[in-house]
Design a protein around this motif. Structure first.
Motif, PDB file in Angstrom:
ATOM      1  N   ARG A 131       0.854  -1.195   0.000  1.00 14.42           N
ATOM      2  CA  ARG A 131       0.000   0.000   0.000  1.00 14.42           C
ATOM      3  C   ARG A 131       0.886   1.239   0.000  1.00 14.42           C
ATOM      4  O   ARG A 131       1.816   1.355   0.818  1.00 14.42           O
ATOM      5  CB  ARG A 131      -0.914  -0.004   1.228  1.00 14.42           C
ATOM      6  N   VAL A 174      -6.632   1.705  -7.263  1.00 20.16           N
ATOM      7  CA  VAL A 174      -6.956   2.953  -6.573  1.00 20.16           C
ATOM      8  C   VAL A 174      -7.847   2.661  -5.363  1.00 20.16           C
ATOM      9  O   VAL A 174      -8.940   2.102  -5.496  1.00 20.16           O
ATOM     10  CB  VAL A 174      -7.656   3.934  -7.525  1.00 20.16           C
ATOM     11  N   ILE A 175      -7.366   3.027  -4.188  1.00 18.32           N
ATOM     12  CA  ILE A 175      -8.144   2.887  -2.958  1.00 18.32           C
ATOM     13  C   ILE A 175      -8.792   4.219  -2.599  1.00 18.32           C
ATOM     14  O   ILE A 175      -9.932   4.275  -2.149  1.00 18.32           O
ATOM     15  CB  ILE A 175      -7.248   2.401  -1.796  1.00 18.32           C
ATOM     16  N   SER A 176      -8.035   5.286  -2.814  1.00 19.55           N
ATOM     17  CA  SER A 176      -8.530   6.657  -2.600  1.00 19.55           C
ATOM     18  C   SER A 176      -7.663   7.552  -3.473  1.00 19.55           C
ATOM     19  O   SER A 176      -6.675   7.088  -4.065  1.00 19.55           O
ATOM     20  CB  SER A 176      -8.423   7.043  -1.120  1.00 19.55           C
ATOM     21  N   PRO A 177      -7.982   8.844  -3.587  1.00 17.34           N
ATOM     22  CA  PRO A 177      -7.170   9.698  -4.469  1.00 17.34           C
ATOM     23  C   PRO A 177      -5.671   9.683  -4.169  1.00 17.34           C
ATOM     24  O   PRO A 177      -4.855   9.892  -5.063  1.00 17.34           O
ATOM     25  CB  PRO A 177      -7.777  11.089  -4.233  1.00 17.34           C
ATOM     26  N   ARG A 178      -5.278   9.411  -2.961  1.00 16.64           N
ATOM     27  CA  ARG A 178      -3.868   9.439  -2.586  1.00 16.64           C
ATOM     28  C   ARG A 178      -3.290   8.058  -2.272  1.00 16.64           C
ATOM     29  O   ARG A 178      -2.103   7.937  -1.969  1.00 16.64           O
ATOM     30  CB  ARG A 178      -3.656  10.357  -1.371  1.00 16.64           C
ATOM     31  N   VAL A 179      -4.113   7.035  -2.304  1.00 19.55           N
ATOM     32  CA  VAL A 179      -3.648   5.692  -1.898  1.00 19.55           C
ATOM     33  C   VAL A 179      -3.902   4.686  -3.019  1.00 19.55           C
ATOM     34  O   VAL A 179      -4.996   4.636  -3.596  1.00 19.55           O
ATOM     35  CB  VAL A 179      -4.366   5.227  -0.611  1.00 19.55           C
ATOM     36  N   ARG A 180      -2.865   3.883  -3.296  1.00 18.03           N
ATOM     37  CA  ARG A 180      -3.003   2.764  -4.229  1.00 18.03           C
ATOM     38  C   ARG A 180      -2.421   1.508  -3.596  1.00 18.03           C
ATOM     39  O   ARG A 180      -1.484   1.589  -2.792  1.00 18.03           O
ATOM     40  CB  ARG A 180      -2.275   3.058  -5.544  1.00 18.03           C
ATOM     41  N   GLU A 181      -2.999   0.373  -3.975  1.00 21.12           N
ATOM     42  CA  GLU A 181      -2.473  -0.910  -3.514  1.00 21.12           C
ATOM     43  C   GLU A 181      -1.928  -1.677  -4.710  1.00 21.12           C
ATOM     44  O   GLU A 181      -2.603  -1.805  -5.737  1.00 21.12           O
ATOM     45  CB  GLU A 181      -3.551  -1.734  -2.806  1.00 21.12           C
ATOM     46  N   TRP A 229       0.940   5.465  -0.102  1.00 20.10           N
ATOM     47  CA  TRP A 229       0.289   6.777   0.024  1.00 20.10           C
ATOM     48  C   TRP A 229       1.261   7.834  -0.467  1.00 20.10           C
ATOM     49  O   TRP A 229       2.440   7.814  -0.115  1.00 20.10           O
ATOM     50  CB  TRP A 229      -0.076   7.061   1.477  1.00 20.10           C
TER      51      TRP A 229
END
Length: 425
Positions: free
Chosen positions: A233, A261-268, A235
């Motif tokens: 993960r 994409v998990i959120s605009p600033r987080v990717r897994e 950020w």
């Protein structure tokens, strides 16, 4: 089972005034109280895909049968499994219908009998084999869904686009180790596409007699699986952008475009199944430049599996006008940057040889050998030495004739890396 990810970030946090690129190597080690116990029932399903095209006739098909039987013999009772024969179509070997059998003394014996009847004949369309494996795995809820694919030939009877589309459709549904056998025909880029996308390993085996030992090793590694569908993960703040993220040990695999994409600033980023092991990742972030004396968090990294997540570890950036600080070199970043350059040089050298530009091929492959030796990658250096001649003064000259299998092996071996040795080693 208690699992723990030990995460360490290696970087030089200091940037000179005006600099914007921050590189770091993130080392991750998986530990736990029941890791590495072969045979532990963790819910396993296996599909073995064996090339039975015409080029497999003779010793290759004989050795492949022995290797498949070795895998079947090692299947614990209760494991779901199937064997697929691959030509320009995919055909069920055992069971005879497109479903998974449950391993027992009876089914293992029937499977060996079916494998014994295989004969070589036909073409090669690897995508059809993968689609049947995908169909078979869709019938099980086993958390560890593993395939092994063996081929000796060039992928034909389907377009490259069709093949890539199939491989992509299988991502996340099962893992796959890919092996090329024999001294000609199979292509490294085809096998790497499968292994990299499906989080498996890749290797070329010029001598078919090595297949049994290779398949046993794959099985032993599989039985040590402790964590399924592990993700990295990442950020990043609004003022930072990902340049690239690569797994750089034990093998170079580019993960940059595979983030979910998990959120605009987080990717897994999916990394597949893990056993008790250490992997290294090269993270490169571009940040908006800051004033001397300023600093920021360029990224935060953690590992997750199921509902477990490791603590976050920060990649930092500080701007300084002290050249002593900003010119320090991170040993890990330098080490893996060098090995990535080595893989690029091998690709450029083999391509130049293919194009008939022998001086350029000699330069690139000679520099690759020097880098392999510099970074302690003795296996890769030994393989590359088969492609060039040394005149005794350290000058390399590429061989006029280069067997195709050596070129394919060079692509694969150049991406197998070594770690930085600690002072105690």
């Amino acid at each position: 089972m208690t699992l723990e990810f030990e995460v360490h970030v290696d970087q030089n946090e200091y940037l000179p005034s005006g600099a914007r690129t921050m590189d770091a190597v993130v080392s991750v080690t998986l530990t736990g109280d029941t890791l590495g116990q072969p045979g532990t029932d963790r819910g396993l399903a296996r599909v073995i895909m064996i090339d039975t095209s015409g080029s497999m006739s003779g010793n290759k098909i004989a050795q492949a049968k022995l290797a498949v039987n070795a895998v079947v013999a090692a299947l614990p009772d209760g494991v779901a499994f199937a064997i697929v024969a691959g030509t320009e179509i995919a055909t069920m070997v055992y069971p005879s219908t497109p479903t998974l059998a449950e391993a027992s003394s009876s089914t293992r014996n029937k499977a060996r009998q079916a494998v014994g009847k295989l004969v070589a004949g036909g073409g090669t369309a690897i995508g059809t084999w993968l689609r049947l494996a995908e169909q078979l795995f869709a019938t099980t809820t086993a958390p560890i869904r593993h395939a092994v694919l063996l081929t000796d030939g060039r992928n034909e009877h389907e377009t490259t686009e069709q093949f890539y589309e199939t491989v992509t459709s299988c991502e996340g549904k099962f893992t796959c180790d890919a092996r090329g056998v024999g001294d000609g025909g199979w292509q490294a880029r085809t096998l790497e596409r499968i292994a990299d996308t499906l989080h498996g390993s890749v290797r070329g085996l010029p001598d078919a007699a090595a297949l049994v030992a290779e398949f046993k090793e794959i099985t032993e590694n599989l039985m040590g699986t402790a964590a399924v569908d592990v993700t990295l993960r990442l950020w990043t703040p609004a003022h930072a952008r990902l340049r690239f993220l690569k797994q750089v040990f034990p093998r170079i695999v580019d993960l940059t475009d595979r983030g979910i994409v998990i959120s605009p600033r987080v990717r897994e980023y999916p990394t597949g199944h893990w056993s008790a092991e250490t992997r290294d990742f090269h993270l490169s972030i571009e940040v908006d430049t800051g004033e001397v004396g300023e600093g920021l968090v360029a990224a935060r990294v953690s590992m997750s599996v199921g509902d477990q997540q490791s603590a976050e570890h920060r990649v930092r950036a500080f701007w300084t006008d002290d050249p002593v600080l900003s010119t320090r070199i991170s040993p890990q970043v330098a080490h893996f940057t060098g090995q990535q350059r080595m893989a690029d040089l091998v690709r450029e050298g083999v391509d130049a040889h293919q194009a008939g530009d022998l001086p350029l091929a000699s330069d690139r492959l000679g520099r690759a050998i020097d880098l392999a030796k510099e970074h302690g990658n003795t296996e890769t250096a030994a393989h590359l030495a088969r492609l060039v001649e040394d005149d005794g003064t350290g000058t390399h000259r590429v061989r006029d004739r280069m067997a195709d299998v050596l070129k394919e092996m060079a692509h694969i071996e150049s991406k197998r890396t070594t770690r930085v040795r600690s002072a105690e080693e």
